[in-house]
Design an enzyme around this catalytic site. Structure first.
Site, PDB file in Angstrom:
ATOM      1  N   MET A 163       0.858  -1.177   0.000  1.00 30.77           N
ATOM      2  CA  MET A 163       0.000   0.000   0.000  1.00 30.77           C
ATOM      3  C   MET A 163       0.895   1.228   0.000  1.00 30.77           C
ATOM      4  O   MET A 163       1.830   1.335   0.794  1.00 30.77           O
ATOM      5  CB  MET A 163      -0.989   0.021   1.165  1.00 30.77           C
ATOM      6  CG  MET A 163      -0.448  -0.035   2.548  1.00 30.77           C
ATOM      7  SD  MET A 163      -1.814   0.042   3.724  1.00 30.77           S
ATOM      8  CE  MET A 163      -0.939   0.034   5.276  1.00 30.77           C
ATOM      9  N   TYR A 440       4.930   3.053  12.248  1.00 33.53           N
ATOM     10  CA  TYR A 440       4.208   2.875  10.985  1.00 33.53           C
ATOM     11  C   TYR A 440       2.773   2.399  11.200  1.00 33.53           C
ATOM     12  O   TYR A 440       2.408   1.948  12.273  1.00 33.53           O
ATOM     13  CB  TYR A 440       4.960   2.010   9.986  1.00 33.53           C
ATOM     14  CG  TYR A 440       5.396   0.618  10.365  1.00 33.53           C
ATOM     15  CD1 TYR A 440       4.832  -0.110  11.385  1.00 33.53           C
ATOM     16  CD2 TYR A 440       6.408   0.005   9.624  1.00 33.53           C
ATOM     17  CE1 TYR A 440       5.241  -1.391  11.665  1.00 33.53           C
ATOM     18  CE2 TYR A 440       6.828  -1.284   9.878  1.00 33.53           C
ATOM     19  CZ  TYR A 440       6.247  -1.971  10.908  1.00 33.53           C
ATOM     20  OH  TYR A 440       6.665  -3.249  11.185  1.00 33.53           O
ATOM     21  N   GLU A 441       1.985   2.544  10.132  1.00 36.79           N
ATOM     22  CA  GLU A 441       0.532   2.313  10.172  1.00 36.79           C
ATOM     23  C   GLU A 441      -0.162   3.215  11.194  1.00 36.79           C
ATOM     24  O   GLU A 441      -1.166   2.842  11.794  1.00 36.79           O
ATOM     25  CB  GLU A 441       0.211   0.842  10.459  1.00 36.79           C
ATOM     26  CG  GLU A 441       0.856  -0.137   9.516  1.00 36.79           C
ATOM     27  CD  GLU A 441       0.598   0.179   8.058  1.00 36.79           C
ATOM     28  OE1 GLU A 441      -0.433   0.807   7.752  1.00 36.79           O
ATOM     29  OE2 GLU A 441       1.437  -0.191   7.220  1.00 36.79           O
ATOM     30  N   GLY A 442       0.374   4.389  11.396  1.00 26.65           N
ATOM     31  CA  GLY A 442      -0.211   5.345  12.328  1.00 26.65           C
ATOM     32  C   GLY A 442       0.489   5.288  13.670  1.00 26.65           C
ATOM     33  O   GLY A 442       0.472   4.261  14.351  1.00 26.65           O
TER      34      GLY A 442
END
Length: 603
Positions: A163, A440-442
């Protein structure tokens, strides 16, 4: 070199005894597919694959790293062969739809497998990890043609997915992206722009890589409402669906990172690459959230895996390492010194790791049940209930377990003393690898805003009430159980306080919205500790029931009770500090003007 054994006995305790997974699979119509014997065989074989295939590559992969050669990435020695075994073994499609070539087993089994992979070789596990999210996004939002072209290949594992969100000038604030998608006369779109921090963006493990890319159309509205999602393959599929012409997407460089060296974290350049719209125009962020939520749970599992791996190794070291005598007198008088496991502070570190890893596993597998219900539940009301809880718990799983993962790996390194700081023992790699999971991923701060702002306050605490009501029912049911009073009474008080804290922040936020940001991280951590307390109380009940039934595993169940007691006595009190900081509000954070920081500028 670090060792690892899949904690199969503890997995069976959580899944079969505490959370009644066999009954759960029967309720969602997967009882025949996921029979106890099959589940046991999958976990056993998954543990073997992790131990024998992935673990030996963890340190060597960290030392070698990835190499970028003329736009192509070469992964460390052995990674490609391990991935081929993974695909050949059918692991990639374990919990994917049979319609697209998967085995159709519940998602929870895939999540259990992920823990073993993350514990044995986190960097390797990131290559197939994002493919599951990409497949989910296409399954939910892709056209029939896109599903036929890409989904089967992703499920099989011969193609992998990514992504592509972040750009050099923007991370979380995706409304600022500059990547553009221009309609092409040949059909599809020409995608141009640069994305950074793309995990597994380029590698040599699979024959094709399917990028899911956020970009803006020429007529896009400003901000996040103007984002669209596109599928952009590395190689354009030919008429037979095989990799054909090379697309205009290349790896510009590899990031030089603190950890996860063996995973290729790429700067990806899209130069009029051919892409295809996924879903509706300007609705890309909603499509991507399908993938992001899967990824966020996956990152929480990474934190869990590293906790478990670090604990296993520090425990083994503490049993063997001889240093000093116990303060109460020699415990190993036949040896020149006692093993360090007898010392209270070493036990504090080990029990912290143990209680967090085992509690984290309970949280992950509890959440995994909710994922199963949302995907396979037969009752609409049950699915709605599960979706509400899943939305509440996802930021907790992601942020809380990664915060704990970093703490636990640091404690593991501390147990080793100076040896922990030395590369050959492998403990410092766990710390380095764990550090990225909080980012990562927020980041933790972003997950905290999601929890408090979107999942709780946005609907006046109704979603939170769904969960606190469940905890309340548990406490009521065990209120007269004297054996569990030491767990139920503090849990009941915290559960009530959770609602009061939420209301207090909400009232302050009506006057000043900055109060949400000021309280959010402490609120998330408080929520995490209370959630683990609930699960440890349930584990204590399960262990107590087993002991009362004259189990032949007395030591195992007593250890569960001892670990629960440690968590309640030594870790749960951390909530008191978080309560004080939540109630302190934002004044001390926001009162100082920017120039007060001494940076010599104003906003």
């Amino acid at each position: 070199m670090p060792t690892y054994q899949a904690p199969l006995r503890d997995m069976r305790f959580v899944m079969d005894e505490m959370l009644a997974y066999p009954d759960h699979y029967a309720r969602i119509g997967k009882g025949d597919d996921a029979s106890p014997d099959l589940v046991a065989a999958i976990l056993e074989e998954g543990g073997r694959f992790a131990r024998e295939v992935l673990l030996p590559l963890n340190r060597s992969g960290d030392r070698e790293g990835c190499h970028l050669e003329e736009g192509e990435v070469r992964t460390p020695e052995g990674f490609k062969q391990a991935y081929a075994q993974y695909v050949e073994g059918g692991w990639s499609g374990l919990s994917s739809d049979a319609e697209y070539g998967g085995q159709g087993l519940p998602a929870s089994l895939g999540i259990a497998l992920s823990e073993m992979i993350c514990a044995s070789n986190l960097a390797w596990g990131m290559y197939p990890g994002l493919s599951h999210g990409a497949a989910d996004a296409l399954r939910h939002h892709g056209s029939d043609e896109q599903k036929g072209t890409y989904l089967t290949k992703l499920v099989e594992g011969v193609w992998t997915g990514t992504m592509c969100l972040t750009e050099p000038h923007c991370g979380t604030d995706l409304g600022l992206i500059k990547t553009r998608a221009i309609p092409s006369d040949e059909g599809g779109y020409c995608i141009s722009g640069t994305k950074i921090f793309i995990s597994a963006g380029e590698h040599d493990l699979a024959e094709n890589i399917v990028h899911l890319v956020l970009a803006k159309l020429p007529d896009a509205p400003e901000g996040s409402k103007g984002i669209s999602l596109f599928v952009v393959p590395k190689f354009l599929p030919d008429a037979e669906g095989n990799p054909g012409e090379r697309n205009g997407v290349t790896c510009g460089s590899l990031e030089h990172k603190m950890g996860i060296h063996a995973n290729a974290t790429c700067v990806m350049n899209f130069d009029e690459a051919k892409g295809f719209l996924v879903g509706q125009p300007h609705k890309g962020l909603a499509c991507m959230f399908t993938m992001m939520n899967v990824a966020r749970i996956g990152v929480g599992v990474q934190g869990l895996g590293l906790m478990e791996a670090s604990f296993q190794n520090s425990l083994a070291y503490a049993r063997d390492r001889l240093q000093m005598r116990a303060l109460s007198g020699p415990k190993a008088p036949d040896k020149p010194a006692d093993p360090i496991i007898v010392h209270p502070d070493v036990r504090r570190m080990l029990l912290t790791q143990k209680s967090l890893a085992e509690g984290g596993r309970m949280l992950v597998m509890y959440t995994a049940q909710l994922v199963d219900i949302t995907e396979h539940g037969n009752d609409a009301a049950q699915r709605e209930h599960a979706e509400a809880l899943l939305g509440l718990l996802t930021p907790i799983v992601k942020a809380f377990l990664t915060e704990l993962g970093f703490e636990a790996t640091n404690e593991g390194m501390q147990v080793f003393g100076g040896h922990g700081f030395v590369e050959e023992w492998g403990m410092e790699q766990f710390v380095r690898d764990a550090r990225i999971t909080r980012l990562y991923e927020g980041t933790t701060g972003i997950q905290a805003l999601d929890l408090l702002g979107r999942k709780v306050l946005m609907n006046q605490g109704e979603t939170l009430k769904v969960f606190t009501k469940e905890i309340h029912k548990f406490c009521q049911a065990e209120n007269d159980n004297a054996e569990l009073r030491e767990f139920v009474e503090p849990l009941s008080k915290l559960n009530a306080e959770w609602g009061e804290l939420t209301m207090g922040v909400g009232m302050k936020a009506l006057a000043d919205r900055e109060e949400v940001g000021a309280a959010s991280v402490d609120y998330l951590l408080y929520s995490g500790y209370v959630t683990l307390a609930y699960l440890w109380a349930r584990a204590a009940r399960t262990a107590r029931q087993a002991l009362e039934s004259s189990s032949d595993e007395t030591a195992f169940y007593r250890a569960k009770l001892d670990t629960a007691r440690f968590y309640f006595h030594r870790l749960l009190p951390r909530t008191r500090g978080h309560v004080d900081m939540i109630r302190a509000g934002g004044e001390s954070l926001m009162a100082m003007p920017v120039e007060g920081f001494g940076l010599g500028f104003e906003i």
